[in-house]
Design a protein around this motif. Structure first.
Motif: not given
Length: 144
Positions: A50-60, A72-80
């Motif tokens: 799983t790919l997790f991507i995090i940030g605050n404010g605009a980075s979120a 959608k484009n890479g078929g990668i299981k990911c969670l914000p």
């Protein structure tokens, strides 16, 4: 067309100023870093990590958009990890500094990947998430 050329010129200028370092602060050639990033994501996909991507404010917002594109484009299981209900409940019940680390501790597994986005590079909630990732042997890429 002039606006487009200026936009491309600005992107090119920004990329030329890009500095990439390893986790020890040692500079890495940008091209090599991007190749490694792509290889890491491909390994993640092959292992159903799983790919997790995090940030605050605009980075979120960027994290959400990157997550959508990766899925959608890479078929990668990911969670914000920036769901409003989860963030506010965690912040209220625990502490805002644990808003991402708590979730990562629950959902993250060895060989997953965490991408952090932080303008300052010192957001307490981002730093705590990185520490949890290290403890769980989750690979980390930081953008700051």
């Amino acid at each position: 067309m002039i606006k487009y050329k200026k936009y491309i010129k600005n992107i090119n200028s920004s990329l030329k100023k890009l500095t990439v370092t390893d986790n020890q602060g040692k500079k890495i050639v940008s091209q090599d870093a991007f190749i490694k990033w792509c290889q890491t994501v491909e390994e993640l996909r092959e292992k159903s990590g799983t790919l997790f991507i995090i940030g605050n404010g605009a980075s979120a917002a960027m994290a959400s958009h990157m997550t959508a594109d990766a899925a959608k484009n890479g078929g990668i299981k990911c969670l914000p990890l920036n769901d409003v209900a989860m963030l506010t409940a965690t912040s209220n019940d625990l502490d805002y500094s644990e808003s991402y680390s708590n979730q990562l501790d629950i959902y993250g597994n060895k060989d997953d990947l965490l991408i952090t986005i932080s303008s300052s590079g010192n957001s307490p909630n981002i730093i705590k998430a990185i520490k949890v990732a290290e403890k769980k042997k989750i690979r980390v890429i930081t953008l700051s």
